[in-house]
Design a protein around this motif. Sequence first.
Motif, PDB file in Angstrom:
ATOM      1  N   ASN A 115       0.838  -1.192   0.000  1.00 12.60           N
ATOM      2  CA  ASN A 115       0.000   0.000   0.000  1.00 12.60           C
ATOM      3  C   ASN A 115       0.876   1.245   0.000  1.00 12.60           C
ATOM      4  N   ALA A 116       0.232   2.365  -0.277  1.00 11.83           N
ATOM      5  CA  ALA A 116       0.872   3.666  -0.078  1.00 11.83           C
ATOM      6  C   ALA A 116       0.364   4.177   1.260  1.00 11.83           C
ATOM      7  N   ALA A 117       1.258   4.707   2.078  1.00  9.44           N
ATOM      8  CA  ALA A 117       0.848   5.148   3.411  1.00  9.44           C
ATOM      9  C   ALA A 117       1.516   6.462   3.770  1.00  9.44           C
ATOM     10  N   GLY A 118       0.909   7.164   4.696  1.00  8.22           N
ATOM     11  CA  GLY A 118       1.499   8.382   5.241  1.00  8.22           C
ATOM     12  C   GLY A 118       2.387   8.007   6.415  1.00  8.22           C
ATOM     13  N   GLY A 119       3.574   8.584   6.492  1.00  7.26           N
ATOM     14  CA  GLY A 119       4.499   8.275   7.582  1.00  7.26           C
ATOM     15  C   GLY A 119       4.152   9.088   8.821  1.00  7.26           C
ATOM     16  N   SER A 197     -10.778  11.588   3.003  1.00 14.30           N
ATOM     17  CA  SER A 197     -10.045  12.808   3.359  1.00 14.30           C
ATOM     18  C   SER A 197      -8.783  12.416   4.106  1.00 14.30           C
ATOM     19  N   PHE A 198      -7.710  13.178   3.894  1.00 11.62           N
ATOM     20  CA  PHE A 198      -6.472  12.936   4.627  1.00 11.62           C
ATOM     21  C   PHE A 198      -6.648  13.451   6.067  1.00 11.62           C
ATOM     22  N   GLU A 199      -5.617  13.278   6.886  1.00 12.95           N
ATOM     23  CA  GLU A 199      -5.747  13.515   8.315  1.00 12.95           C
ATOM     24  C   GLU A 199      -5.514  14.978   8.688  1.00 12.95           C
ATOM     25  N   SER A 200      -6.246  15.414   9.702  1.00 13.59           N
ATOM     26  CA  SER A 200      -6.023  16.751  10.268  1.00 13.59           C
ATOM     27  C   SER A 200      -4.827  16.674  11.215  1.00 13.59           C
ATOM     28  N   ALA A 214       2.433   4.270  10.507  1.00 11.32           N
ATOM     29  CA  ALA A 214       2.041   4.645   9.145  1.00 11.32           C
ATOM     30  C   ALA A 214       0.526   4.547   9.035  1.00 11.32           C
ATOM     31  N   VAL A 215      -0.058   5.445   8.231  1.00  6.63           N
ATOM     32  CA  VAL A 215      -1.519   5.487   8.105  1.00  6.63           C
ATOM     33  C   VAL A 215      -1.935   5.365   6.645  1.00  6.63           C
ATOM     34  N   GLY A 216      -2.985   4.577   6.425  1.00  2.00           N
ATOM     35  CA  GLY A 216      -3.512   4.421   5.073  1.00  2.00           C
ATOM     36  C   GLY A 216      -4.982   4.043   5.096  1.00  2.00           C
ATOM     37  N   MET A 217      -5.479   3.684   3.912  1.00  3.61           N
ATOM     38  CA  MET A 217      -6.920   3.452   3.763  1.00  3.61           C
ATOM     39  C   MET A 217      -7.210   2.056   3.204  1.00  3.61           C
ATOM     40  N   SER A 218      -6.322   1.113   3.490  1.00  3.53           N
ATOM     41  CA  SER A 218      -6.521  -0.238   2.930  1.00  3.53           C
ATOM     42  C   SER A 218      -5.849  -1.287   3.814  1.00  3.53           C
ATOM     43  N   ILE A 239       6.077   4.501   1.950  1.00  3.61           N
ATOM     44  CA  ILE A 239       5.764   5.784   2.609  1.00  3.61           C
ATOM     45  C   ILE A 239       5.767   6.868   1.532  1.00  3.61           C
ATOM     46  N   SER A 240       4.586   7.298   1.157  1.00  4.85           N
ATOM     47  CA  SER A 240       4.486   8.248   0.041  1.00  4.85           C
ATOM     48  C   SER A 240       4.605   9.683   0.501  1.00  4.85           C
ATOM     49  N   ASN A 241       4.356   9.926   1.755  1.00  9.42           N
ATOM     50  CA  ASN A 241       4.465  11.283   2.293  1.00  9.42           C
ATOM     51  C   ASN A 241       4.710  11.184   3.792  1.00  9.42           C
ATOM     52  N   ALA A 242       5.602  12.043   4.272  1.00 10.19           N
ATOM     53  CA  ALA A 242       5.850  12.088   5.709  1.00 10.19           C
ATOM     54  C   ALA A 242       4.884  13.110   6.286  1.00 10.19           C
ATOM     55  N   LEU A 243       4.120  12.698   7.285  1.00  9.99           N
ATOM     56  CA  LEU A 243       3.130  13.627   7.841  1.00  9.99           C
ATOM     57  C   LEU A 243       3.834  14.603   8.761  1.00  9.99           C
ATOM     58  N   SER A 244       3.394  15.841   8.684  1.00  7.84           N
ATOM     59  CA  SER A 244       4.089  16.938   9.356  1.00  7.84           C
ATOM     60  C   SER A 244       4.188  16.739  10.868  1.00  7.84           C
ATOM     61  N   GLU A 251       0.382  20.024   3.404  1.00  7.82           N
ATOM     62  CA  GLU A 251      -0.710  19.408   2.657  1.00  7.82           C
ATOM     63  C   GLU A 251      -0.319  18.026   2.141  1.00  7.82           C
ATOM     64  N   THR A 252      -1.290  17.142   2.091  1.00 11.52           N
ATOM     65  CA  THR A 252      -1.095  15.826   1.491  1.00 11.52           C
ATOM     66  C   THR A 252      -1.930  15.783   0.218  1.00 11.52           C
ATOM     67  N   SER A 253      -1.342  15.326  -0.873  1.00 12.77           N
ATOM     68  CA  SER A 253      -2.111  15.241  -2.113  1.00 12.77           C
ATOM     69  C   SER A 253      -1.983  13.861  -2.733  1.00 12.77           C
TER      70      SER A 253
HETATM   71  N1  HPA Z   1      -2.976   9.375   4.921  1.00 11.37           N
HETATM   72  C1  HPA Z   1      -3.788   8.357   4.635  1.00 11.37           C
HETATM   73  N2  HPA Z   1      -3.612   7.541   3.631  1.00 11.37           N
HETATM   74  C2  HPA Z   1      -2.532   7.743   2.856  1.00 11.37           C
HETATM   75  C3  HPA Z   1      -1.636   8.780   3.091  1.00 11.37           C
HETATM   76  C4  HPA Z   1      -1.874   9.660   4.193  1.00 11.37           C
HETATM   77  O1  HPA Z   1      -1.119  10.611   4.454  1.00 11.37           O
HETATM   78  N3  HPA Z   1      -0.669   8.709   2.146  1.00 11.37           N
HETATM   79  C5  HPA Z   1      -0.991   7.644   1.370  1.00 11.37           C
HETATM   80  N4  HPA Z   1      -2.113   7.053   1.796  1.00 11.37           N
END
Ligand code: HPA
Length: 279
Positions: A115-119, A197-200, A214-218, A239-244, A251-253
């Motif tokens: 999966n792709a996940a936020g770090g 929606s991504f995380e606040s 790590a956080v994701g939707m699957s 890890i597709s993006n490191a969460l702030s 922003e996460t896109s």
């Molecule tokens: N949050 C949730 N799911 C994700 C993220 C994220 O930042 N990046 C990739 N999948």
Amino acid sequence: MPDYVTRAQIEEAVALIHSRIHHQPEFGLVLGSGLGPLAEAIEDAVSIPFADIPHFPISSVQGHAGRMLVGRLEGRSVLVMQGRVHYYEGYSMGQVTFPIRIMQLLGIHTVILTNAAGGLNMAFAAGDVMLITDHINLIGMAGQNPLRGPNDESLGTRFPDMSQPYDAGLQAAALKVAAERQIDLKQGVYICLAGPSFESPADIKFLRLIGADAVGMSTVPETITARHGGLRVLGLSGISNALSGPGVMQETSHAEVLAAGQSIVPKLTALIRGVLRVA
Ligand code: HPA
């Protein structure tokens, strides 16, 4: 399709797949967002569009190609799901985990979920790969467990054990391959949210506090279904993006998620090839 998938529906899908393939797949591989190019490594591939498979859910998300490939990788017979559907698209948990049930009735013994996940872990950077050592089924705790509903005992037990969702032997194999190939493989706990929606910032703080890396939707619904069905599971997060960090707004896109896949794919490919050689 109603909320709950029946064995008869799974068998119809399996019959179509059997009519197209030439050998018995042993390993299942699910490719997450931006990780579709990993399928290019599959040899002698028979391609089955998801749309041809009875009852099969079709993804609407960019970055998910929507076909099944059955072929060989490292001499092993593999079934690859190039794309998956997510709960946030409006599918039931039964639909989300339908491909895992197909794998089970096809006789596949091991599934590799990516999966792709936020770090969330501060030590993680975009482009890292994380071995999933455990998960938090937040979506399930909130009532959306894929096993909710009538239990078909021929598929698995009512109350499946979840003391070791991710197979210890497969994790050891992945770590060994990473060490040999000098791949910096992170390890941690994956948490599944419904999305889309991504995380606040407060969500992120909460997820870190409860122990997620790590956080994701699957993935988690698939893991639970696979364990219910007796399949071994290996989980790998790109890890597709490191969460702030605290107080840092970033922003996460979805574009960012897909772009990071490009640096993650070569590492994941090497890890999966290595695991298949010894698993
Ligand atoms: N949050 C949730 N799911 C994700 C993220 C994220 O930042 N990046 C990739 N999948």
